[in-house]
Structures are given as C-alpha cells and as structure tokens.
Design a protein around this motif. Sequence first.
Motif, mmCIF file in Angstrom:
data_model
loop_
_atom_site.group_PDB
_atom_site.id
_atom_site.type_symbol
_atom_site.label_atom_id
_atom_site.label_comp_id
_atom_site.label_asym_id
_atom_site.label_seq_id
_atom_site.Cartn_x
_atom_site.Cartn_y
_atom_site.Cartn_z
ATOM 1 N N ARG A 335 -62.152 -37.774 1.019
ATOM 2 C CA ARG A 335 -63.135 -37.175 0.112
ATOM 3 C C ARG A 335 -63.424 -38.074 -1.091
ATOM 4 N NH1 ARG A 335 -59.554 -32.246 -2.594
ATOM 5 N NH2 ARG A 335 -58.089 -33.578 -3.725
ATOM 6 N N PRO A 336 -64.691 -38.303 -1.397
ATOM 7 C CA PRO A 336 -65.064 -39.026 -2.609
ATOM 8 C C PRO A 336 -65.253 -38.077 -3.794
ATOM 9 C CG PRO A 336 -66.989 -38.760 -1.228
ATOM 10 C CD PRO A 336 -65.851 -38.107 -0.502
ATOM 11 N N MET A 337 -65.320 -36.764 -3.512
ATOM 12 C CA MET A 337 -65.430 -35.732 -4.540
ATOM 13 C C MET A 337 -64.960 -34.408 -3.936
ATOM 14 S SD MET A 337 -68.284 -36.460 -2.874
ATOM 15 C CE MET A 337 -68.998 -37.713 -3.936
ATOM 16 N N THR A 338 -64.765 -33.409 -4.791
ATOM 17 C CA THR A 338 -64.119 -32.170 -4.343
ATOM 18 C C THR A 338 -65.098 -31.021 -4.155
ATOM 19 O OG1 THR A 338 -62.209 -32.883 -5.651
ATOM 20 C CG2 THR A 338 -62.144 -30.647 -4.842
ATOM 21 N N CYS A 339 -66.338 -31.160 -4.633
ATOM 22 C CA CYS A 339 -67.236 -30.000 -4.678
ATOM 23 C C CYS A 339 -67.379 -29.251 -3.346
ATOM 24 C CB CYS A 339 -68.589 -30.386 -5.260
ATOM 25 S SG CYS A 339 -69.339 -31.889 -4.649
ATOM 26 N N PRO A 340 -67.655 -29.911 -2.210
ATOM 27 C CA PRO A 340 -67.854 -29.115 -0.988
ATOM 28 C C PRO A 340 -66.595 -28.397 -0.531
ATOM 29 C CG PRO A 340 -67.869 -31.457 -0.474
ATOM 30 C CD PRO A 340 -67.868 -31.351 -1.960
ATOM 31 N N PHE A 341 -65.424 -28.895 -0.958
ATOM 32 C CA PHE A 341 -64.164 -28.234 -0.622
ATOM 33 C C PHE A 341 -63.979 -26.981 -1.484
ATOM 34 C CE2 PHE A 341 -63.726 -32.624 0.573
ATOM 35 C CZ PHE A 341 -62.968 -32.618 1.745
ATOM 36 N N GLN A 342 -64.220 -27.128 -2.787
ATOM 37 C CA GLN A 342 -64.008 -25.986 -3.683
ATOM 38 C C GLN A 342 -64.998 -24.856 -3.414
ATOM 39 O OE1 GLN A 342 -63.778 -27.161 -7.856
ATOM 40 N NE2 GLN A 342 -61.550 -27.081 -7.707
ATOM 41 N N TYR A 343 -66.165 -25.165 -2.890
ATOM 42 C CA TYR A 343 -67.132 -24.100 -2.580
ATOM 43 C C TYR A 343 -66.560 -23.112 -1.564
ATOM 44 C CZ TYR A 343 -70.570 -27.250 -4.724
ATOM 45 O OH TYR A 343 -71.258 -28.059 -5.586
ATOM 46 N N GLN A 344 -65.621 -23.589 -0.750
ATOM 47 C CA GLN A 344 -65.048 -22.709 0.272
ATOM 48 C C GLN A 344 -64.220 -21.590 -0.356
ATOM 49 O OE1 GLN A 344 -66.430 -23.512 3.171
ATOM 50 N NE2 GLN A 344 -67.246 -25.267 2.003
ATOM 51 N N VAL A 345 -63.743 -21.816 -1.593
ATOM 52 C CA VAL A 345 -63.016 -20.756 -2.300
ATOM 53 C C VAL A 345 -63.969 -19.608 -2.604
ATOM 54 C CG1 VAL A 345 -61.709 -20.191 -4.385
ATOM 55 C CG2 VAL A 345 -61.397 -22.427 -3.277
ATOM 56 N N PHE A 346 -65.164 -19.949 -3.085
ATOM 57 C CA PHE A 346 -66.186 -18.934 -3.352
ATOM 58 C C PHE A 346 -66.592 -18.241 -2.054
ATOM 59 C CE2 PHE A 346 -70.585 -17.559 -3.562
ATOM 60 C CZ PHE A 346 -70.669 -16.906 -4.784
ATOM 61 N N LEU A 347 -66.709 -19.020 -0.983
ATOM 62 C CA LEU A 347 -67.198 -18.497 0.293
ATOM 63 C C LEU A 347 -66.141 -17.721 1.077
ATOM 64 C CD1 LEU A 347 -69.249 -21.643 1.381
ATOM 65 C CD2 LEU A 347 -70.206 -19.373 0.932
ATOM 66 N N ASN A 348 -64.920 -17.660 0.539
ATOM 67 C CA ASN A 348 -63.835 -17.007 1.263
ATOM 68 C C ASN A 348 -64.112 -15.533 1.536
ATOM 69 O OD1 ASN A 348 -61.075 -17.000 2.336
ATOM 70 N ND2 ASN A 348 -60.598 -15.715 0.553
ATOM 71 N N ARG A 349 -64.889 -14.902 0.663
ATOM 72 C CA ARG A 349 -65.287 -13.505 0.878
ATOM 73 C C ARG A 349 -66.576 -13.235 0.105
ATOM 74 N NH1 ARG A 349 -63.975 -10.719 -3.799
ATOM 75 N NH2 ARG A 349 -62.175 -11.471 -4.999
ATOM 76 N N GLN A 350 -67.161 -12.086 0.319
ATOM 77 C CA GLN A 350 -68.383 -11.705 -0.387
ATOM 78 C C GLN A 350 -68.107 -11.626 -1.887
ATOM 79 O OE1 GLN A 350 -71.751 -10.893 0.778
ATOM 80 N NE2 GLN A 350 -71.878 -11.290 -1.423
ATOM 81 N N ARG A 351 -69.031 -12.171 -2.677
ATOM 82 C CA ARG A 351 -68.849 -12.207 -4.125
ATOM 83 C C ARG A 351 -69.870 -11.315 -4.826
ATOM 84 N NH1 ARG A 351 -63.761 -14.104 -4.954
ATOM 85 N NH2 ARG A 351 -63.385 -15.847 -3.494
ATOM 86 N N SER A 352 -69.434 -10.769 -5.956
ATOM 87 C CA SER A 352 -70.285 -9.926 -6.788
ATOM 88 C C SER A 352 -70.572 -10.646 -8.097
ATOM 89 C CB SER A 352 -69.568 -8.597 -7.064
ATOM 90 O OG SER A 352 -70.082 -7.964 -8.214
#
Length: 647
Positions: A335-352
């Motif tokens: 990885r040259p950066m972390t952004c696409p990895f950290q987005y998976q935390v948000f995508l782990n479940r439906q967000r409000s």
Amino acid sequence: MINLKLKDGSIREIDEAMPASEIIKNIGMGLYKAACCVKIDGLVCDLREVIDHDCEFEVLTFDSKAGKEVFWHTASHLMAQAVQNLFPEAKLARGPATETGFYYDFEVEKPFTQGDLAKLEVEMKRISKEGIALERFELSADEAIKFMEEKGEHYKVELIHKHDDKGEALSFYKQGDFVDLCAGPHLMSVAPIKAIKLLSCTGAYWGKAEDNKQLSRIYGTAFPKASMLDEHLKAMEEAKLRDHNKIGRELEYFTTVDVIGQGLPVMLPKGSRVLQTLQRFVEDEEQKRGYLLTKTPLMAKPDLYKISGHWDHYRDGMFIIGDPDDESKDCFALRPMTCPFQYQVFLNRQRSYRDLPMRLSETSTLFRNEDSGEMHGLIRVRQFTLAEGHIILRPEQLEEEFKNALELAKYILGTLGLEEDITYRFSKWDPARTDKYEGTVEQWDEAQDLMKKILDNLELDYEIGIDEAAFYGPKLDFQFKNVHGKEDTLITIQIDMLLAQKFGMEYVDVDGNKRTPYIIHRSSLGCYERTLALILEKYAGAMPLWLAPEQVKIIPIADRHLEYAQKVYERLEGSGIKVSIDDRAEKVGYKIRSASLEKLPIMLTIGDKEIEENTVSVRSRKDGDLGSMSIDDLVAKLLKDIATKVI
C-alpha cells in the motif's frame, strides 16, 4: 482605461495595453531594475506579458520565492550559453531552477571537471557584463521541431514531441546566439546576474530512468550581489554540519545498508526510541480528539486500488508482488496509502448520520517506489511511517472538521518547536491536465471553492500550487525546507468528494434518505522519518529533553561511587526517565566530553561529596551547571519538564 490593483490596495490606471515591464518603468526605474517577474491575478508571469485588462498587479523581486525562481532559471540559461561557448559539442537537456539555485543537464563527450566549472564561471561573468537581453518568441510544434533538429538538439526535439497533441505554440528564449526551448518566465536580460558560483558536477539520467543515457549535470547558484552569495555559501557550510544525514549517522540514530537497499533506512535504538515517543504522543492526542484507532493490511489485491483509482493514477509508484496480468496466480501490491483500507471500517455495516463524523486514525507503514535519484536520508525513502487518518463526515461538518484537523497538526508542530518553520500551500488541480485527475470540472470547482472559503475564514497565509493536488481532491500542504533549502511536504489535509461514491459509501441522514459522505484525508504529524530528519536538523542533534532517546547520563568519578550511582539510576529509571551509567574505566573528564558529544540533555556527576550529602551534581546542556540537587528534587524537575514537553 485599464485599472491595476497594486499589492497595497491602490489602483493604478493605464491608458492602453502594454507590457508589464513598461508599467513598472512608469512606477519607478529602481523597481524596474529589481523586478524579476510579475503576478497577474495570482499567476506568476513574464515581465514581457502584455496587460490588456483590469487585474491585480504585483511586482516580484529577488526577495520573493517566485522572483528567485525566475532569477535562477535565467541563470541556468546563462550557464548553458557559457557551456556551449566553451564546449560547442554539448547538447542541451533541461535546466530548471531549484530551491537554492539551478542546474542544467548536458550531453558531453567527457564529464565536466572542477577545472571546467572555474572556466565556466569566468565565461558566465563575461556574458553577464555584456548585459545581453533575452527575447521571447513562439513557434508551432512543426516549426519548433525543425528548428531544434537543425541545431542538433535531439533532447529538445523529444520534449517538443510531447506537446504535439496539444496544438499549442511553443515558446523560446534567445540571448545573443544562444536559444533555448522554455516556457519561462525570465529576466529581461542577464545583467542582474552578477555573483555566480558553480557548485558541483555529477551524473544524471535523462528522464530519471536508469536505462536512459547518462548526462552531465552542473549545479550552481547566483545572486544580484556578491555579499548575498557570500552569505549563502557560509550558510551552506553551516548546513553541512546540521545535515541529518551527517548528524543522524554520527549520533547513531539510523544507518543504511547496501544489501538492504536504497531508501530503506535501518533505525538504530536511538532513532527507534524517538519515533516511539513521537508515535505515543500523536496517538494519545488523536484519541483525546475522538479518533478511532485502526490497523489495516500492508498489501491488497489490485482490485482494491482499481476501485479507488490508485491503480490508474499511482501504479508506477507502487511495489507489486506477482504478475497482475497472470490470472492463474494471486497478485498483491504494497500500500502507498491507507485510505481505501480504512474505508472498509465505515463499510463494515450500515451507517447513520449519528455515526458521523467518524474519525479514523492509524500509524501506517507505507511503501512508495521513489526514483533512486530522489532518495535522501530520512527525508525521501521507499518505506515510511505516517500518522494517517480519514474523517468521514456530512457536508455541513466539513469546515469544523477541517479546522480541527488543522489545529491538531499545528499543535503537534508547535509542541515540537517546528511550527515557525512551516509554510502552507493550497494545492489545486490543473484543468489543462484532466488525465491526471478523477472527477468533473464542476466537482473540482466545488471542492476548491470550499477549501478556499475554509482557508480564508481561518485567515491562513498560503501560496497556491497548480497541478499539486491529489488525483481525487485539493489539499493543504504543510511545507518545510531542509538545511540545504530543498522544500518538501511534511503534513497534508485533503478534501475528497469523489472516493466515497466509488466505494459505495452511504449513510442514512436525518430525513431517512441515504447520502454519500465527504472525506477529509489528513495526517497529524506526517511522515515520522521525515519529521525525525527535520528535528535532527532543527536542533543540530541536541534533542529536547522529552524527545531525547537518552535523557540523563550518570557519571561516577571513581569505582567506589558506582553503588550510589546505581541507586540514583534505579530511582530515575523507576520514574520513567531514560537514563544510563557510564561505568567505563576512563577519567571523568573524558566521560564528560563523551556525554557532551552525544548531546545529552542532563549529566549527573557523583563523587564523595554527593554520596555524603545524598545529592547529585547536575549539569544541563541547556542551562549549564545547576549545582547540587537532591534526587527527589531532580526527579520532580525532570518529570515536570518531560510532561510539559519543554523545548
């Protein structure tokens, strides 16, 4: 009538369109002689630029950053003219300004020598005294190719071919018999370039690729006055002594090893301890501000980077494991950066909307395949650690979260004593190079207008950098210069209105509808290795007490004092203070000199008197001899200074 708004806010009227140089002459000949270029509505332009409309008009002299760049770029042309005068077979490659001067790459039969540089300096000064004017003219691409082919300048022909598809006229600058392909801007003549010093000659590959032909590069600098050159050369000598590459190795903070590879430094115990202290400080500050800690993989399949766009825009800068074209085997990219990895935390479940802002942070190990010629100590490396984070938010939360990210970064820099050394750059896209960027013109205009509004509301003093944005959005870059004057980015805060949609990131808003969030990409410290380099240079290796890898050295005068020294050691070490005992069979004067050379913050000497009085004799690197002090008082003082992070 044309109205010009000057820097002081006053309006100057001109009757008709005319070159900027003529306008400046009418303001004053003294200003004209000092002028290097002009800024028209914020854009740096040549003094030959014809002003034919109402605009903001600012004259830039050598005292400005842009003025220096124009001065040094013209000096590179002056040097190229001198080279072709003395070495007619030399072929021109490229010659830009740098942060402290200029260089030019040439194809020559034999590499230049120091003796050649001395002769070239004399020739440059001779040409300068002639005061040759620079003339600008334009040719179509076809005309330009023919013109440069007739001169045998095949590197220039190659550069021209890169512009063939743009259908634009190409600009040239002529000074006497010398002509160079160049976008400019330039001085009106070579006369102002009076004090000249050619510094070194080295090899350089054409186009940075090692499989291309090696050229000969000459580095130089120049100033309007000899006194300015003398001051600069003196500063260069001082800079060599503060260079983190020298200090960091001598004080054993890091090393490099050929069999490991270029741009892959090994952090020694001292350097590792400083990085650990920095990391704990940063992570604690982020936690106080509501950041959620993540830990994500160091690599991923190309599929992830294809979604984000990094595969299309950043693939050449990535380390790829396996063959991406062989579907029978797995392929991964570091990885040259972390952004696409950290987005998976948000995508782990439906967000409000109640989950937002979601502040995610990570001490990220990243990998970037930098060109070998760009490597420099800890400042530019291929593996590095970043205090990286992403704030996922509702549009109405953008300004407040941006402000908070900025304040955190400024607080950390201020605590390190580095804030005064930072300048700010508002990095925008280049609408003429849309192939480099994701999104539409409308999306970029919206994002850049939002960032400008935020920065102006914060009354932040910044410069504008065109074509410096990330491929997905504009950014605020915290810029610093190393001791040699080379500028790099330390911290960045970016506004992203594009990638959330690419990843299908949505939250349920107050009204029950699903909406796409905005994202702030930010670093609160930036690259840890680069920060360590900057701290080493800032303090010339004399680390502040709270950051020092070793804070206290205990120096017993004789062997009979070792038992008491051990007691003091245990008291300090048990209080969390980084301490050691110099129990070598050496004279006390030698031990004190040795500790001084290590640039340790505190030295304690222990003899008969200290044992009798149950004290220690304290010497501070910063405050000198502090006399005798009880162990309890010493511990209290040190813990207070460490806790408050005294610089």
